[in-house]
Design an enzyme around this catalytic site. Structure first.
Site, PDB file in Angstrom:
ATOM      1  N   HIS A 121       0.819  -1.224   0.000  1.00 24.80           N
ATOM      2  CA  HIS A 121       0.000   0.000   0.000  1.00 24.80           C
ATOM      3  C   HIS A 121       0.851   1.272   0.000  1.00 24.80           C
ATOM      4  CE1 HIS A 121       0.389  -0.118   4.514  1.00 24.80           C
ATOM      5  NE2 HIS A 121       0.397   1.182   4.348  1.00 24.80           N
ATOM      6  N   ASP A 151       0.248  -7.643   1.508  1.00 27.79           N
ATOM      7  CA  ASP A 151       0.681  -6.245   1.623  1.00 27.79           C
ATOM      8  C   ASP A 151       2.199  -6.112   1.677  1.00 27.79           C
ATOM      9  OD1 ASP A 151       0.275  -3.537   1.631  1.00 27.79           O
ATOM     10  OD2 ASP A 151      -0.136  -3.381   3.773  1.00 27.79           O
ATOM     11  N   SER A 225       4.662   2.699   7.994  1.00 24.70           N
ATOM     12  CA  SER A 225       4.315   1.534   7.178  1.00 24.70           C
ATOM     13  C   SER A 225       5.489   1.115   6.312  1.00 24.70           C
ATOM     14  CB  SER A 225       3.110   1.850   6.289  1.00 24.70           C
ATOM     15  OG  SER A 225       1.949   1.988   7.050  1.00 24.70           O
TER      16      SER A 225
END
Length: 466
Positions: A121, A151, A225
């Site tokens: 992402h 992911d 992230s």
């Protein structure tokens, strides 16, 4: 006189014993002295039982020093076309203005020649990807491959020098309560290190993809992230992925993809160009007190097999409905997340030892994992199968399940539209693959309907209720 002599002798012996006891226990080298390194001495010194919180035990400087040089800043530049509906309506103006969008995150260098792992992402829909190292040098990055389900994305930069890189730890061996560091670039800050403990393992957040997170209370915020979760030796145990929060910022818990899963995906992307995902071929659910009562069994832990998929390794190995899986190889299984997490570290044709309970007897059988594409799932007369690379290219999609066959008389009138069509979503949840669809549909009651969105073999998107 005899009585006095006896009293004098007793007094001398008592004094000697008292002096000896004091020397033994409290003198400079005694058992309770401050110089003694036993647990008892530490407990007295700290007015309580030691729990390993001495300054030496929680010194993270070496781990932080290793980790910060392997974590990078990831900049994602994408473009979208912004249209003006007023101009289009009144003047027939077609087209629009391209608007630049910038997203940021973190990544982890995993090889000295510039391979970097991050979250999918973080780089999704990127037109350009820029990597900034801890020494402030920047490089353009190439996207090697992605796995949207887990992911994970793999990038590559070409640097002039050998880069510092992280080493992988075995995430199966991490323990709840173990100290960890989260390293990343929250809010565009560089090389931020936060500390916490492992709060839980194999955490299932029902994300329709990853089902086996490592949960930690180390502070993770937007921009973290794709960053590193490392142990006190600076070894990688997870890729920080998401926050469980109403505000989108850290409020107590964050989650990471275990390093064993990430490493397997990376190896697949480097070797095959895509993820080689094997499946066991069983459906069912994890046991607890209520589930066991409904099923009429005494076992309250493990994975209860409700159905075995045709042509799967589980079927060929003889697993049947009613079996309770309690271990895969040496990994204990008490939840679906633990089962799914372990299988995600394996490839098709890998052989694992499955320990299960049948009729209150413990049995072990070897099971060869099957490739997703070879396994189908049937629901209300629709036989579903994962799409292949040709379907992805033809329809310009990266997920979905294909309707391979139709055995429902009520749907015969729509056979031309349905056969060969690709289901994109069920009840607004993405139909990522057969495994995901199986999980969504198997949770429904027999009288419950499902809202299906699909693309026909002619490229038309249709919606219907099944």
């Amino acid at each position: 006189m005899k009585r006095f002599s006896s009293l004098f002798l007793v007094s001398m012996l008592s004094g000697a014993m008292t002096l000896g006891a004091y020397k033994l226990l409290f003198d400079s080298d005694g058992f309770f002295s401050n110089d003694n390194k036993s647990i008892v001495s530490l407990a007295l010194e700290n007015q309580g039982r030691t729990v390993g919180l001495s300054s030496e035990a929680v010194d993270f400087t070496d781990a932080a020093e290793k980790a910060v040089h392997t974590v990078v800043h990831v900049k994602n530049v994408s473009y979208r076309t912004v249209s003006n509906p007023i101009l289009e309506y009144f003047y027939g103006y077609k087209g629009g203005q391209q608007q630049e969008q910038i997203g940021t995150g973190s990544g982890v260098i995993i090889s000295e020649d510039g391979y970097i792992v991050t979250n999918n992402h973080v780089v999704k829909d990127a037109s350009e990807i820029e990597i900034t190292l801890n020494n402030k040098k920047s490089y353009k990055a190439k996207l090697v491959g992605t796995d949207s389900k887990m992911d994970i994305a793999l990038l590559k930069i070409d640097a002039e020098v050998k880069l510092p890189y992280t080493t992988f730890a075995d995430s199966d061996n991490v323990k709840v309560g173990e100290w960890v560091l989260a390293v990343g670039n929250p809010y565009n800050l560089t090389s931020t290190v936060t500390a916490g403990i492992i709060s839980a393992k194999a955490r299932n957040l029902d994300t329709k993809g990853i089902q086996s997170f490592i949960q930690t209370d180390a502070a993770v915020n937007p921009g973290n992230s794709g960053g590193a979760l490392v142990n006190t030796r600076g070894e990688l145990i997870g890729i920080n992925t998401m926050i469980s929060s109403m505000t989108g910022s850290y409020v107590g818990y964050s989650f990471a993809v275990p390093s064993n899963i990430a490493r397997k995906i990376i190896q697949d992307l480097m070797e095959f160009g895509n993820v080689q995902r094997g499946i066991l071929g069983i459906e069912g659910g994890e046991l607890n007190n209520n589930a066991s009562k409904e099923l009429g069994i005494t076992q309250t832990e493990g994975f209860y097999v409700n159905k075995v998929t045709k042509n799967s390794g589980a079927e060929k190995a003889g697993l049947t409905k009613g079996d309770i899986v309690i271990k895969l190889d040496n990994q204990n299984i008490s939840s679906y997340a633990e089962l799914n997490g372990y299988i995600n570290t394996k490839r098709p044709n890998d052989k694992i030892q499955v320990t299960f309970i049948r009729n209150e007897k413990t049995m072990i059988v070897p099971v060869t994992l099957t490739k997703n594409e070879f396994v189908s799932y049937e629901y209300n007369g629709l036989q579903l199968q994962d799409i292949d690379a040709a379907d992805k290219k033809k329809y310009k999609i990266d997920f979905g399940v294909k309707i391979k066959d139709l055995n429902n008389e009520k749907l015969n009138a729509y056979a031309n539209d349905l056969m060969g069509g690709i289901i994109l979503s069920i009840d607004n949840a993405k139909a990522l693959d057969v495994e995901t669809v199986t999980r969504i549909l198997s949770s429904k009651q027999s009288n419950e309907s499902a809202q299906i969105e699909m693309i026909t073999k002619n490229g038309q998107v249709i919606r219907f209720i099944l």
